[in-house]
Design a protein around this motif. Structure first.
Motif, PDB file in Angstrom:
ATOM      1  N   GLN A  30       0.652  -1.113   0.015  1.00 56.85           N
ATOM      2  CA  GLN A  30      -0.099  -0.102   0.366  1.00 56.85           C
ATOM      3  C   GLN A  30       0.727   1.303   0.072  1.00 56.85           C
ATOM      4  O   GLN A  30       0.535   2.057  -0.701  1.00 56.85           O
ATOM      5  CB  GLN A  30      -1.001  -0.012   1.115  1.00 56.85           C
ATOM      6  CG  GLN A  30      -2.045  -0.859   1.055  1.00 56.85           C
ATOM      7  CD  GLN A  30      -3.062  -0.845   2.310  1.00 56.85           C
ATOM      8  OE1 GLN A  30      -2.704  -1.466   3.249  1.00 56.85           O
ATOM      9  NE2 GLN A  30      -3.913   0.127   2.649  1.00 56.85           N
ATOM     10  N   TYR A  31       1.848   1.318   0.900  1.00 56.56           N
ATOM     11  CA  TYR A  31       2.845   2.316   0.914  1.00 56.56           C
ATOM     12  C   TYR A  31       3.529   2.575  -0.452  1.00 56.56           C
ATOM     13  O   TYR A  31       3.533   3.722  -0.866  1.00 56.56           O
ATOM     14  CB  TYR A  31       3.691   2.311   1.957  1.00 56.56           C
ATOM     15  CG  TYR A  31       4.614   3.372   2.385  1.00 56.56           C
ATOM     16  CD1 TYR A  31       4.371   4.035   3.390  1.00 56.56           C
ATOM     17  CD2 TYR A  31       5.785   3.817   1.407  1.00 56.56           C
ATOM     18  CE1 TYR A  31       4.888   5.429   3.707  1.00 56.56           C
ATOM     19  CE2 TYR A  31       6.595   4.925   1.720  1.00 56.56           C
ATOM     20  CZ  TYR A  31       5.935   5.686   2.634  1.00 56.56           C
ATOM     21  OH  TYR A  31       6.671   6.879   3.030  1.00 56.56           O
ATOM     22  N   ASP A  33       2.592   1.907  -3.162  1.00 57.92           N
ATOM     23  CA  ASP A  33       1.497   2.406  -4.398  1.00 57.92           C
ATOM     24  C   ASP A  33       1.386   4.044  -4.142  1.00 57.92           C
ATOM     25  O   ASP A  33       1.316   4.462  -5.026  1.00 57.92           O
ATOM     26  CB  ASP A  33       0.113   1.575  -4.314  1.00 57.92           C
ATOM     27  CG  ASP A  33       0.100   0.268  -4.701  1.00 57.92           C
ATOM     28  OD1 ASP A  33       1.037  -0.158  -5.416  1.00 57.92           O
ATOM     29  OD2 ASP A  33      -0.506  -0.367  -4.495  1.00 57.92           O
ATOM     30  N   GLU A  34       1.234   4.209  -3.058  1.00 57.15           N
ATOM     31  CA  GLU A  34       0.933   5.668  -2.393  1.00 57.15           C
ATOM     32  C   GLU A  34       2.108   6.518  -2.885  1.00 57.15           C
ATOM     33  O   GLU A  34       1.976   7.298  -3.275  1.00 57.15           O
ATOM     34  CB  GLU A  34       0.534   5.990  -1.010  1.00 57.15           C
ATOM     35  CG  GLU A  34      -0.084   7.193  -0.537  1.00 57.15           C
ATOM     36  CD  GLU A  34      -1.317   7.589  -1.181  1.00 57.15           C
ATOM     37  OE1 GLU A  34      -1.569   8.663  -1.650  1.00 57.15           O
ATOM     38  OE2 GLU A  34      -2.018   6.633  -1.659  1.00 57.15           O
ATOM     39  N   GLN A  35       3.320   5.863  -2.715  1.00 58.67           N
ATOM     40  CA  GLN A  35       4.751   6.677  -3.021  1.00 58.67           C
ATOM     41  C   GLN A  35       4.767   6.715  -4.419  1.00 58.67           C
ATOM     42  O   GLN A  35       5.076   7.833  -4.640  1.00 58.67           O
ATOM     43  CB  GLN A  35       5.685   5.608  -2.370  1.00 58.67           C
ATOM     44  CG  GLN A  35       7.340   6.317  -2.906  1.00 58.67           C
ATOM     45  CD  GLN A  35       8.076   5.436  -2.248  1.00 58.67           C
ATOM     46  OE1 GLN A  35       8.472   5.571  -0.922  1.00 58.67           O
ATOM     47  NE2 GLN A  35       8.559   4.276  -2.992  1.00 58.67           N
ATOM     48  N   LYS A  37       2.285   7.095  -6.603  1.00 58.16           N
ATOM     49  CA  LYS A  37       1.277   8.287  -7.074  1.00 58.16           C
ATOM     50  C   LYS A  37       1.977   9.619  -6.462  1.00 58.16           C
ATOM     51  O   LYS A  37       1.904  10.639  -7.212  1.00 58.16           O
ATOM     52  CB  LYS A  37       0.030   8.014  -6.245  1.00 58.16           C
ATOM     53  CG  LYS A  37      -0.988   9.049  -6.622  1.00 58.16           C
ATOM     54  CD  LYS A  37      -2.419   8.702  -5.884  1.00 58.16           C
ATOM     55  CE  LYS A  37      -2.369   8.978  -4.499  1.00 58.16           C
ATOM     56  NZ  LYS A  37      -3.751   9.006  -3.990  1.00 58.16           N
ATOM     57  N   ARG A  38       2.192   9.789  -5.285  1.00 65.77           N
ATOM     58  CA  ARG A  38       2.641  11.051  -4.843  1.00 65.77           C
ATOM     59  C   ARG A  38       3.929  11.711  -5.250  1.00 65.77           C
ATOM     60  O   ARG A  38       4.179  12.801  -5.904  1.00 65.77           O
ATOM     61  CB  ARG A  38       2.806  11.069  -3.347  1.00 65.77           C
ATOM     62  CG  ARG A  38       1.590  10.788  -2.436  1.00 65.77           C
ATOM     63  CD  ARG A  38       1.457  10.919  -1.071  1.00 65.77           C
ATOM     64  NE  ARG A  38      -0.021  10.896  -0.354  1.00 65.77           N
ATOM     65  CZ  ARG A  38      -0.328  11.315   0.352  1.00 65.77           C
ATOM     66  NH1 ARG A  38       0.492  12.281   0.986  1.00 65.77           N
ATOM     67  NH2 ARG A  38      -1.496  11.209   0.958  1.00 65.77           N
ATOM     68  N   TYR A 128       0.291  17.446  -2.306  1.00 63.65           N
ATOM     69  CA  TYR A 128      -0.128  16.669  -0.979  1.00 63.65           C
ATOM     70  C   TYR A 128       0.449  17.243   0.336  1.00 63.65           C
ATOM     71  O   TYR A 128       0.447  16.640   1.350  1.00 63.65           O
ATOM     72  CB  TYR A 128       0.331  15.097  -1.075  1.00 63.65           C
ATOM     73  CG  TYR A 128      -0.305  14.620  -2.327  1.00 63.65           C
ATOM     74  CD1 TYR A 128      -1.673  14.029  -2.303  1.00 63.65           C
ATOM     75  CD2 TYR A 128       0.779  14.249  -3.635  1.00 63.65           C
ATOM     76  CE1 TYR A 128      -2.067  13.362  -3.424  1.00 63.65           C
ATOM     77  CE2 TYR A 128       0.253  13.492  -4.452  1.00 63.65           C
ATOM     78  CZ  TYR A 128      -1.021  13.231  -4.584  1.00 63.65           C
ATOM     79  OH  TYR A 128      -1.694  12.610  -5.611  1.00 63.65           O
ATOM     80  N   PHE A 162       4.564  12.813   2.298  1.00 63.87           N
ATOM     81  CA  PHE A 162       3.684  11.699   3.008  1.00 63.87           C
ATOM     82  C   PHE A 162       3.109  12.077   4.300  1.00 63.87           C
ATOM     83  O   PHE A 162       2.216  10.992   4.884  1.00 63.87           O
ATOM     84  CB  PHE A 162       4.643  10.476   3.392  1.00 63.87           C
ATOM     85  CG  PHE A 162       5.123  10.025   1.769  1.00 63.87           C
ATOM     86  CD1 PHE A 162       4.287   9.270   0.938  1.00 63.87           C
ATOM     87  CD2 PHE A 162       6.604  10.225   1.515  1.00 63.87           C
ATOM     88  CE1 PHE A 162       5.145   8.919  -0.257  1.00 63.87           C
ATOM     89  CE2 PHE A 162       6.868   9.911   0.291  1.00 63.87           C
ATOM     90  CZ  PHE A 162       6.282   9.178  -0.611  1.00 63.87           C
ATOM     91  N   PHE A 165      -0.356  11.158   4.424  1.00 64.62           N
ATOM     92  CA  PHE A 165      -0.795   9.732   4.505  1.00 64.62           C
ATOM     93  C   PHE A 165      -0.407   8.953   5.699  1.00 64.62           C
ATOM     94  O   PHE A 165      -1.102   7.989   5.891  1.00 64.62           O
ATOM     95  CB  PHE A 165      -0.260   9.162   3.398  1.00 64.62           C
ATOM     96  CG  PHE A 165      -0.100   7.781   2.795  1.00 64.62           C
ATOM     97  CD1 PHE A 165      -1.468   7.038   2.507  1.00 64.62           C
ATOM     98  CD2 PHE A 165       0.872   6.731   3.191  1.00 64.62           C
ATOM     99  CE1 PHE A 165      -1.525   5.670   2.224  1.00 64.62           C
ATOM    100  CE2 PHE A 165       0.748   5.479   2.726  1.00 64.62           C
ATOM    101  CZ  PHE A 165      -0.449   4.869   2.061  1.00 64.62           C
ATOM    102  N   PHE A 172       2.109   2.792   8.723  1.00 64.36           N
ATOM    103  CA  PHE A 172       2.960   3.665   7.681  1.00 64.36           C
ATOM    104  C   PHE A 172       3.875   4.732   8.354  1.00 64.36           C
ATOM    105  O   PHE A 172       4.935   5.028   7.541  1.00 64.36           O
ATOM    106  CB  PHE A 172       1.825   4.243   6.977  1.00 64.36           C
ATOM    107  CG  PHE A 172       0.796   3.564   6.031  1.00 64.36           C
ATOM    108  CD1 PHE A 172       1.477   2.503   5.506  1.00 64.36           C
ATOM    109  CD2 PHE A 172      -0.608   3.991   6.058  1.00 64.36           C
ATOM    110  CE1 PHE A 172       0.494   1.597   4.623  1.00 64.36           C
ATOM    111  CE2 PHE A 172      -1.365   3.069   5.111  1.00 64.36           C
ATOM    112  CZ  PHE A 172      -0.852   2.114   4.385  1.00 64.36           C
TER     113      PHE A 172
END
Length: 208
Positions: A30-31, A33-35, A37-38, A128, A162, A165, A172
């Motif tokens: 999950q991290y 994937d978010e990384q 994107k950001r 973000y 982050f 997030f 996280f």
């Protein structure tokens, strides 16, 4: 009765271990994937800053450490671009020396940002980041061969990228702490940056 209690305890232990296993696998995914994107959005913004700075330097011979100055230049300024008249594939034109290169002035806003003023206004802000700005500076350094070089840099720390997030999730948070520690230990900047104030990098980003 004791057997039933043991069975329940075993079931609880299995569920607990399953959850821990899930967390150890799913959370890092999950991290990541978010990384992706950001970081993608931050890199886009840093590339825009770099393009604006290069245009600014082409006009003024130096970079700027001020976002107010940079944004105003992009919105109102012009810079020279080289335009070629004639085709290098035209052998007759080449033979007669008819190929020409001329410099023409174009609006920075139109040329680099397609007239999108909202995109220009967002230049100072880390995606973000909840309104946090990039840390930007400009200056001049001497190379090893004693040649002065104009430089700039813009920085966005992972702790800002982050923050929104990881704020409500301890797992996280720990992943971010571990990643930050790993980068610092490897003598790498814990975040994304373009350019440098201490070495001539040709305005490279640390993701490149």
């Amino acid at each position: 009765q004791m057997k039933k209690v043991l069975q329940i305890a075993l079931l609880i232990a299995i569920v607990g271990l399953g959850y821990l296993l899930y967390k150890s696998i799913a959370k890092p995914i999950q991290y990541e994937d978010e990384q992706a994107k950001r970081n993608g959005k931050v890199i886009e913004r840093l590339k825009d800053i770099r393009a604006a700075q290069v245009a600014y330097k082409s006009e003024f011979g130096k970079y700027t450490g001020s976002f107010d100055t940079l944004v105003n230049f992009v919105k109102t300024g012009h810079f020279n671009v080289e335009q070629r008249i004639g085709s290098a594939d035209d052998s007759v034109a080449v033979a007669k020396g008819l190929l020409k290169r001329i410099k023409v002035q174009v609006r920075v806003l139109d040329s680099l940002f397609k007239g999108n003023t909202a995109r220009v206004d967002s230049l100072p802000y880390i995606p973000y980041g909840g309104g946090a700005k990039f840390e930007m500076g400009a200056g001049e350094i001497m190379t090893a061969s004693k040649v002065p070089v104009k430089v700039f840099q813009a920085l966005a720390p992972d702790s800002i990228i982050f923050r929104s997030f990881v704020i409500d999730d301890e797992d996280f948070k720990q992943i971010l702490i571990n990643k930050t520690y790993g980068k610092k230990k490897a003598d790498k900047y814990p975040g994304l940056k373009v350019g440098s104030l201490t070495e001539a990098t040709n305005n490279a980003g640390n993701w490149e």
